[in-house]
Design a protein around this motif. Structure first.
Motif, PDB file in Angstrom:
ATOM      1  N   LEU A 220       0.821  -1.218   0.000  1.00 37.92           N
ATOM      2  CA  LEU A 220       0.000   0.000   0.000  1.00 37.92           C
ATOM      3  C   LEU A 220       0.849   1.259   0.000  1.00 37.92           C
ATOM      4  CD1 LEU A 220      -3.089  -0.421   2.368  1.00 37.92           C
ATOM      5  CD2 LEU A 220      -3.100   0.363   0.014  1.00 37.92           C
ATOM      6  N   ARG A 224      -1.055   3.231  -3.630  1.00 39.23           N
ATOM      7  CA  ARG A 224      -2.193   3.603  -2.781  1.00 39.23           C
ATOM      8  C   ARG A 224      -3.500   2.940  -3.226  1.00 39.23           C
ATOM      9  NH1 ARG A 224      -5.002   8.404  -4.451  1.00 39.23           N
ATOM     10  NH2 ARG A 224      -5.004   9.144  -2.296  1.00 39.23           N
ATOM     11  N   ALA A 227      -5.400  -1.877  -2.574  1.00 41.91           N
ATOM     12  CA  ALA A 227      -6.525  -2.570  -1.910  1.00 41.91           C
ATOM     13  C   ALA A 227      -7.630  -2.928  -2.890  1.00 41.91           C
ATOM     14  CB  ALA A 227      -7.082  -1.702  -0.793  1.00 41.91           C
ATOM     15  N   LYS A 228      -7.579  -2.437  -4.116  1.00 41.84           N
ATOM     16  CA  LYS A 228      -8.598  -2.773  -5.119  1.00 41.84           C
ATOM     17  C   LYS A 228      -8.325  -4.124  -5.780  1.00 41.84           C
ATOM     18  CE  LYS A 228      -7.788   0.966  -7.410  1.00 41.84           C
ATOM     19  NZ  LYS A 228      -7.835   2.058  -8.427  1.00 41.84           N
ATOM     20  N   TRP A 233      -5.668  -8.901  -1.136  1.00 43.71           N
ATOM     21  CA  TRP A 233      -6.377  -9.478   0.006  1.00 43.71           C
ATOM     22  C   TRP A 233      -6.055 -10.957   0.174  1.00 43.71           C
ATOM     23  CZ3 TRP A 233      -7.826  -6.177   3.356  1.00 43.71           C
ATOM     24  CH2 TRP A 233      -8.186  -4.884   2.942  1.00 43.71           C
ATOM     25  N   VAL A 260      -3.000  -2.273   7.861  1.00 45.96           N
ATOM     26  CA  VAL A 260      -3.471  -1.986   6.497  1.00 45.96           C
ATOM     27  C   VAL A 260      -4.443  -0.806   6.515  1.00 45.96           C
ATOM     28  CG1 VAL A 260      -4.959  -2.856   4.643  1.00 45.96           C
ATOM     29  CG2 VAL A 260      -3.086  -4.268   5.499  1.00 45.96           C
ATOM     30  N   ALA A 261      -5.368  -0.811   7.471  1.00 46.60           N
ATOM     31  CA  ALA A 261      -6.332   0.291   7.571  1.00 46.60           C
ATOM     32  C   ALA A 261      -5.632   1.617   7.857  1.00 46.60           C
ATOM     33  CB  ALA A 261      -7.361  -0.016   8.662  1.00 46.60           C
ATOM     34  N   THR A 263      -2.491   2.381   7.134  1.00 46.28           N
ATOM     35  CA  THR A 263      -1.721   2.771   5.950  1.00 46.28           C
ATOM     36  C   THR A 263      -2.628   3.368   4.891  1.00 46.28           C
ATOM     37  OG1 THR A 263      -0.219   0.925   6.404  1.00 46.28           O
ATOM     38  CG2 THR A 263      -0.042   1.965   4.251  1.00 46.28           C
ATOM     39  N   TRP A 264      -3.783   2.742   4.686  1.00 43.71           N
ATOM     40  CA  TRP A 264      -4.739   3.261   3.698  1.00 43.71           C
ATOM     41  C   TRP A 264      -5.169   4.684   4.067  1.00 43.71           C
ATOM     42  CZ3 TRP A 264      -9.414   5.418   2.942  1.00 43.71           C
ATOM     43  CH2 TRP A 264      -9.992   5.319   1.671  1.00 43.71           C
ATOM     44  N   ARG A 267      -2.327   7.100   3.358  1.00 44.56           N
ATOM     45  CA  ARG A 267      -2.080   7.303   1.933  1.00 44.56           C
ATOM     46  C   ARG A 267      -3.190   8.099   1.257  1.00 44.56           C
ATOM     47  NH1 ARG A 267       1.152   7.580  -0.918  1.00 44.56           N
ATOM     48  NH2 ARG A 267       1.349   5.897  -2.410  1.00 44.56           N
ATOM     49  N   HIS A 268      -4.434   7.913   1.717  1.00 45.95           N
ATOM     50  CA  HIS A 268      -5.577   8.586   1.086  1.00 45.95           C
ATOM     51  C   HIS A 268      -5.997   9.848   1.831  1.00 45.95           C
ATOM     52  CE1 HIS A 268      -6.756   5.462  -1.922  1.00 45.95           C
ATOM     53  NE2 HIS A 268      -6.032   4.694  -1.116  1.00 45.95           N
TER      54      HIS A 268
END
Length: 491
Positions: A220, A224, A227-228, A233, A260-261, A263-264, A267-268
């Motif tokens: 990630l 960024r 996760a899509k 996953w 992961v959450a 980091t997301w 990044r966003h």
């Protein structure tokens, strides 16, 4: 969902509504604890509740602009106080402040009043440690940190992911062969830790089995939008399964998804509140299922004999009760405070001697390596040398150097956080700095066990990053590895 224009900040600036919610949550905890403390026969001692109030008050300081001029959800000072504080409040501290303490596993001869005075001392020391942390942070000077050259987007990231995941897969395969099969390895949770395969062939295999958990976080950081991808996953779930199969630790399987959450969000530059609520529900179910599986493996001979009753919520509650016990009836910190110096002498720095050995597998070192605080606590205070009971950084600092130790250790740690903030602020988009920064603010604390955990996370993060860069430079069978000096440059 909490909405609003979020100011630009590398730390993810705090929205006014988020500030109100956090302050309101702390006030609610204080009020409910006070009602229970003064309104019931089983309420806590007034001195204990007063110490609890002092701790929460110091904990809340970073929420106010007068204290921290530009608070952000990922600001190291804000994150340490809020993350550590809220987590401890929700997993036992609020209960302790409200209802007091009737017994403690390591202090069997003490009555309720004596135990509650020890609990009050624990809260006051936690407050003192936070004050020292704030002082150390603000007294430290800003450091000009060079900016790392931003690497080009990797073209072979998936290939590097596949190569890296070979490590934990092989580690679990070796543990499975030693156990007899993967099923037998999963049944290791039902026997004593000193009888498990890792104790026979080396716990470094358990460590290698967990190095895959950093992959989604670093992925990630590079991409960024990772996760899509379904493969993202698949890797995240596989890494969680491998570390649980090797160690049986539910937290080790859940933590990667928390990282992961985070980091997301970093990044966003936003918090996905709806997704977090869904993830929290899934985490509770997983904690329950994994806890029930662990309990069901005790006393069985084969995996086919494991019977799950489907009492997910009962198992989840049992897991939560276990977390509460770690802050109340089985608190390693209170065990230290109730035993030192009357029953057990101060360590005078002995537990910190274990830190330099963090990267050396015990099998490769002739003789015994120094014990960390958790092992020493279990050995000298609990009387169980085969286990470990965390003391917490405050408990360890007190055990080593009494009250001055708590102040000194946390003043120094405040300076460390200031330095970490300087590195991140200059390199907030760099794919190696992002995961290292997150693992630092989530796992690092001034205690030997906490430093162990942090370094054990940093090493695979750097290793995987270098693997990505190296794989991307493979050309016709030749490898061009970037020189260390070439990584740094002014932008």
């Amino acid at each position: 969902m909490i909405r609003g224009a979020r100011p630009d900040s590398p730390y993810l600036a705090l929205l006014p509504l988020e500030r109100i919610v956090l302050i309101g949550g702390l006030l609610l905890i204080v009020v409910l604890s006070g009602i229970i403390s003064f309104g019931s026969e089983t309420g806590s001692h007034p001195l204990l509740y007063g110490s609890f109030l002092a701790y929460v008050g110091v904990l809340a300081l970073p929420l106010f602009r007068a204290f921290l001029r530009a608070p952000g959800l990922f600001h190291p000072l804000f994150f340490y106080a809020t993350w550590t504080g809220l987590r401890s409040l929700l997993t036992g501290d609020a209960v302790l402040g409200a209802t007091g303490l009737e017994f403690h596993l390591a202090l069997p001869g003490m009555g309720r009043t004596e135990l509650e005075l020890i609990a009050a001392k624990s809260f006051l020391l936690e407050a003192l440690a936070l004050v020292a942390l704030y002082v150390g942070y603000f007294l430290s000077r800003e450091i000009q940190v060079p900016r790392l050259r931003q690497p080009a987007p990797p073209k072979r990231l998936v290939g590097a992911v596949v190569l890296w995941m070979v490590l934990p897969t092989v580690a679990v395969a070796i543990l499975s062969m030693e156990a007899g099969s993967l099923g037998e390895l999963l049944l290791q949770r039902g026997i004593g830790s000193d009888q498990r395969i890792a104790a026979e062939i080396g716990r470094h295999w358990n460590y290698l089995a967990g190095v895959g958990t950093i992959v989604p976080v670093v992925w990630l950081a590079f991409d960024r939008g990772a996760a899509k991808y379904p493969l993202f996953w698949v890797v995240a779930l596989l890494s969680a399964f491998l570390v649980f199969a090797a160690t049986g630790s539910r937290s080790s399987a859940i933590w990667p998804f928390i990282l992961v959450a985070l980091t997301w969000a970093l990044r966003h530059r936003r918090i996905p509140y709806r997704a977090l609520w869904v993830a929290a529900g899934i985490a509770i179910v997983l904690i329950g299922l994994l806890g029930e599986f662990r309990a069901a493996t005790r006393g069985v001979d084969t995996l086919e004999d494991v019977e799950l009753q489907g009492d997910i919520w009962v198992s989840a509650k049992a897991g939560y009760d276990e977390m509460v016990a770690r802050n109340t009836t089985n608190s390693g910190q209170m065990a230290v405070l109730g035993s030192v110096p009357d029953r057990v002498d101060h360590l005078l720095g002995e537990s910190y001697l274990s830190i330099p050995f963090v990267v050396i597998p015990s099998r490769l070192w002739p003789g015994d390596t120094p014990d960390a605080a958790g092992k020493m606590n279990s050995t000298y205070i609990y009387g169980n040398p085969r286990s470990g009971v965390p003391t917490g950084p405050v408990g360890e600092a007190y055990w080593n150097f009494s009250y001055p130790g708590v102040v000194l250790v946390f003043v120094v740690f405040g300076g460390v956080l200031r330095f970490v903030a300087s590195i991140y602020r200059s390199n907030s988009e760099h794919p190696m700095i992002i995961p290292i920064y997150l693992y630092t603010i989530v796992t690092l604390a001034p205690g030997s066990n906490e430093i162990y955990n942090s370094i054990h996370a940093f090493v695979p993060v750097v290793g995987f990053y270098l693997l990505i860069r190296t794989v991307d430079r493979v050309r016709l069978g030749k490898i061009s590895v970037p020189r260390a000096a070439g990584l740094v440059g002014r932008q």
